[in-house]
Structure formats: structure tokens, C-alpha cells
Write a protein that holds these residues in place. Sequence first.
Motif, PDB file in Angstrom:
ATOM      1  N   CYS A  74       0.816  -1.216   0.000  1.00  0.00           N
ATOM      2  CA  CYS A  74       0.000   0.000   0.000  1.00  0.00           C
ATOM      3  C   CYS A  74       0.852   1.271   0.000  1.00  0.00           C
ATOM      4  CB  CYS A  74      -0.926   0.022   1.222  1.00  0.00           C
ATOM      5  SG  CYS A  74      -2.053  -1.357   1.275  1.00  0.00           S
ATOM      6  N   ASN A  77      -0.138   4.300  -1.824  1.00  0.00           N
ATOM      7  CA  ASN A  77      -1.354   5.007  -1.394  1.00  0.00           C
ATOM      8  C   ASN A  77      -1.078   6.046  -0.312  1.00  0.00           C
ATOM      9  OD1 ASN A  77      -2.716   3.281  -3.078  1.00  0.00           O
ATOM     10  ND2 ASN A  77      -3.242   1.841  -1.457  1.00  0.00           N
ATOM     11  N   ARG A  79      -0.371   9.266   1.341  1.00  0.00           N
ATOM     12  CA  ARG A  79      -0.549  10.629   0.841  1.00  0.00           C
ATOM     13  C   ARG A  79       0.053  11.676   1.777  1.00  0.00           C
ATOM     14  NH1 ARG A  79      -1.081   8.277  -2.966  1.00  0.00           N
ATOM     15  NH2 ARG A  79      -2.885   7.938  -4.317  1.00  0.00           N
ATOM     16  N   ALA A  81      -0.820  12.278   4.814  1.00  0.00           N
ATOM     17  CA  ALA A  81      -1.807  12.874   5.721  1.00  0.00           C
ATOM     18  C   ALA A  81      -1.398  12.704   7.184  1.00  0.00           C
ATOM     19  CB  ALA A  81      -3.171  12.240   5.489  1.00  0.00           C
ATOM     20  N   SER A  82      -0.539  11.743   7.447  1.00  0.00           N
ATOM     21  CA  SER A  82      -0.041  11.543   8.804  1.00  0.00           C
ATOM     22  C   SER A  82       1.447  11.223   8.696  1.00  0.00           C
ATOM     23  CB  SER A  82      -0.791  10.386   9.479  1.00  0.00           C
ATOM     24  OG  SER A  82      -0.523   9.175   8.786  1.00  0.00           O
ATOM     25  N   TRP A  87       1.171   6.063  10.225  1.00  0.00           N
ATOM     26  CA  TRP A  87       0.538   5.334   9.124  1.00  0.00           C
ATOM     27  C   TRP A  87       0.854   3.842   9.227  1.00  0.00           C
ATOM     28  CZ3 TRP A  87       2.426   2.799   4.620  1.00  0.00           C
ATOM     29  CH2 TRP A  87       1.464   2.558   3.637  1.00  0.00           C
ATOM     30  N   ASN A  94      -4.884  -2.422  11.494  1.00  0.00           N
ATOM     31  CA  ASN A  94      -5.819  -3.095  10.585  1.00  0.00           C
ATOM     32  C   ASN A  94      -5.458  -4.564  10.403  1.00  0.00           C
ATOM     33  OD1 ASN A  94      -7.484  -0.905  10.081  1.00  0.00           O
ATOM     34  ND2 ASN A  94      -6.144  -0.105   8.492  1.00  0.00           N
ATOM     35  N   ARG A 168      -6.431   9.922  10.726  1.00  0.00           N
ATOM     36  CA  ARG A 168      -6.139   9.833   9.291  1.00  0.00           C
ATOM     37  C   ARG A 168      -5.527   8.483   8.948  1.00  0.00           C
ATOM     38  NH1 ARG A 168      -3.512  15.850   8.758  1.00  0.00           N
ATOM     39  NH2 ARG A 168      -5.467  17.004   8.545  1.00  0.00           N
ATOM     40  N   ARG A 171      -8.055   5.993   8.896  1.00  0.00           N
ATOM     41  CA  ARG A 171      -9.079   6.384   7.929  1.00  0.00           C
ATOM     42  C   ARG A 171     -10.474   6.387   8.556  1.00  0.00           C
ATOM     43  NH1 ARG A 171      -7.802   3.306   2.437  1.00  0.00           N
ATOM     44  NH2 ARG A 171      -7.269   1.613   3.812  1.00  0.00           N
ATOM     45  N   ILE A 172     -10.543   7.028   9.713  1.00  0.00           N
ATOM     46  CA  ILE A 172     -11.835   7.216  10.371  1.00  0.00           C
ATOM     47  C   ILE A 172     -11.955   8.694  10.716  1.00  0.00           C
ATOM     48  CG2 ILE A 172     -11.970   4.884  11.338  1.00  0.00           C
ATOM     49  CD1 ILE A 172     -10.924   5.991  13.968  1.00  0.00           C
TER      50      ILE A 172
END
Lengths: 196, 344
Positions: A74, A77, A79, A81-82, A87, A94, A168, A171-172
Amino acid sequence: MTKLVPLRRVAGSLPEMSDEALLAACATGDTAALGALFDRFNLAVYRFLTRLPTTDDAARDDLVQATFLEVRRCAANFRGASSVKTWILGVAANISRRQLRGERRRRVHQAMFVVGQDDRDVVRPDAAVEQRRLIAKIADALAQLPHDQQVAFAMCDLEQLPGVDVARALRIPEGTLWRRLHQARRAVREIVGGQR
Amino acid sequence: MKDADFEAALAAMRDAPVDVPCAAHREEVRTALLARAMPPVHARSRRWLAVPLAAAAAVVAIVAWPAPALHEVALPLLPPLPARGHVHPLPGAVFAAASHVPDEVVTLHDGTIHLDVDPLHANERFRVIVGASEIEVRGTAFEVTADHDRLVDVHVLHGRVEVRPVGREMIVLGAGGDWKFESAAAPASVAPVVVAVPLAPRPPVHTATLPPRVVIATADQVAYNDGWSALRGSQFELAAANFAKALAAAPDGSLADDARFWHAVALARGHATGPALAAFHDLVDQHPNSIHAGEASAMLGWMLVDAKRLDEARQRFAAAINDPSAKVRASAQAGIDALDSPKP
């Protein structure tokens, strides 16, 4: 016809690369970059997974491997954001949830912290011992929570990662994270309080 | 409990040493990780080695073993075992595991192998490649026979298999389905389910004797294939939409139970829990004899555990406890054990 696996560390440039650059290299299939990412973050991932009571010792190595394989898959993917660390821990969260769904066992990870059973059973008028007993109780209480709440508690309260980053990475929505954290804290307090 | 006590305990917890493995152990994990992360080795790229290797092995076998019985001259290829399945070769079969999960490929050069493939996750593939022909499975048991890198026969015991003979259209075989090279010009399969068109162009072989048929894919087949492509790309919403489209196009078609199952899986993987629950319910209620029914029941059971609907979860686990797949049975048993075990 087995290919050789590069076990040696790549000297020079890799340690100087930023986390983001390593991740970008990893996204291109660079195995050395994956190795460097592992070197940089494996302790954090081990530590995080160890804090999750639903993760046992036997599964932990597999989870760490699965986490970094997923990171490689991944990586493109990401970006920004964190932070990369948050991340990756999100990926580990997960992965561990998937593992939990697969085996679905809420096993109490008694050895989560270095607190022996004997220590907990022996009552001594010593503040340090009392605090260690409290830690063990919190760990036990954490084990009774749903996985999502455990992750929120471990990432925010134990790893002290910024909540915005954590939301982030998972992803919630931030509100969801705060709700889970609030529920986790309240439940832990109630359980620990009830045991006292 | 006082806030100060709680905060102090939390602070102590943060500082407490966590029991992580030693550096040497982590180095072993690192090594294993990098080994797993190596790009798959494709059989096609080293096929030129197969003939000299096989010839050398045969020479060694003939020289070293006096007067062996014919069936004992099995070529000593010992491939690593596939992770998602079991290969049971018949004597004389020449095969190799060419790549590993999530895209496992077994190359078969000669002879017959029986494969028992576990249910695959959405992002996983399991293929058998014979020459330029390809057989793709999604959790099933079947037999493949090859003759000098030419696909000769495919027989499906249970489950569903896509057969992509070189230069010809894909055929999907259901349980009991059979594909044979010599009868391929006519639709002789016992239970072919689907014939679909979209195939990557391949070099035509045997086109003089076996001209490809012109087949028009139906709307549900196209949508179903699109759904699978999206699912493999982790585009779960798109996958769910395509599987729903496939269902809407042919609610009672031969792909209906497959489409329902993967629709539910796509929804679940996209974290659409409510719709996923409903979709799994639809599958197990409307297709109780589907090959996916057991797996769907087990998955549904775990989702119901998550939703605290424990009685329903127990029923679903019980429904999956006799599934043909060992993994599904184990999952169902683990679910029942989990429900029976006292809460910590």
C-alpha cells in the motif's frame, strides 16, 4: 533457482533518506527500502502490537511481517496525511484486526507488561508495587475492550500519537476516534474501579 | 478511582518496558520478511531451463537406478508447496510452484496433478499454467493433465474453475465439469457455467484445427469480471457496485451466488458493515447449496459476533461446521469455542 535475499544493510544513502522517501522507494518494489523501513520502525510496530491485548506472542512475528508486507503493497497510497510511523501503526492495527477476525479470540495477554502474577497477588504497603498492580489491572481491563477501542487507547494514550494523525492513519473521522477513546477510557476506569 | 491515580498509572504504563523480542529474533523476522517480499519468480522466464534440467534428471535417474519400473521414473522436481492449496501429483507429473501468495502459480509440464485449493481472499489468486494455457481457481478441488506443456484435461471435483486454453475463450467449469483438449472444439463440458470473452490476446496455437468461437459476453458476466478486477485492485466500493450490477442483470443466473458472495465480501472489506451483513444473509438464505455458503456463514458469524448478536452468530457457525473446507470448519469451530469460552 532461489534468489538471494539481501540481508546486509545498504550503507550510505538509505539511512539518510526520509521516512517518506523510503516509503516511496518501497512503493516501487525496492526490497532494500523495505528492509530499511523495517529497521526503522520494527520496534515501534512490535511495541504497538504487544500493547494490544488481542495479540499473542505466537502471532506477533507473523503480524509484524504481514504489516510490512502490507506497507509495501500500500506504499503508493500514502498521501502524507499523517506521519509515516503513525501510518504504519495504522496498518498494523488493521492487520491485527483482520487476524482477530480470523481467529477471533480475545485472549488476555498477561505478559503484556513486565508484571508477574506473583507481584499482583502479593500485597505490600509499597507505592511502587501498588502502581504495578494498577498497571496490570489496566492491561487486563484493556483486554476486555473491543479491538477498535484497544487500538484507539494504545495509539493515543499509550503511544501518545497525535489524534489527528491517528484518525487519518486509521481512515476514520476524528469524532469516531475520540468516541472510541472516550469509551475505552471510561470502560477501563469502570473495570479497574470495580476490581478495587 | 481518582483521576490522578489513573493518569499516574497510564504514565507508568507508557514507561514500562514492553516485552519485545531480542535483536537476533527480530533479525530472523527481517530475513523472513525480505524473503517473502521478493518478487515472484515466473516460470515463463526460466522455462528454457526446464527441458535441460528434466533431461539431466532423467539421465541421472536412468543411470543410477537399474531397471526401474516405468512409474518410478518420476522426475525429481520438488517444488515448494503452495500456501493456499495442496498438490497431489500422480506418478510422472512434472510441475513446479512458480510464485507464491498472493498470486500463486503452479506450472504443470507433464502428467496429472490433483489440486485442493483453500478458499482465497479477495486479493489472492491461484493459477495453474500449462504452456500458454491457464487455469484459475477460487477455492476448489480439481485435476489438471498436461502432455508436453499442452493442456489436455481439466476435471473439477467441486468448486469453480476458469479454464483459459491458449488461443481460445475462457470457460468456467462448475463441480463435475470437464474440459478435454480433443473435444474442445465442441462444448463437451459436463457443467460449463459461463463462457466469457474478455481475454488478453495470446499467441494462437492450433488455430488451424481449433478456430476460436465467437462468443458475446452477457451483461452479468461483464459486470462480474469488472467486479473481480476492482476487488483485486482493492477498490471495494467499485467492486461491490459491479457485483450488484451483475446480480441485477441476472438475479437467477449461473453467476448469482458467486456475485452475491463477492458482493458481500467487497462490502465487508469496504467497511460497509450493515450492507455486508445483509448481503451475507442474502447469500446463505437464498443459496444454501452454494459452494460459498459455508464460508459465508462463518464470515457472517464473526460479523455477528462483532455486532454482539451472539445467538445468531452461533447458528451461523453451526451451519458452517461441516463445510468441505478445513479452514472454514476451523473458523466455525473457533467461533463456537469463542462463544462458549468465558469472558476474561
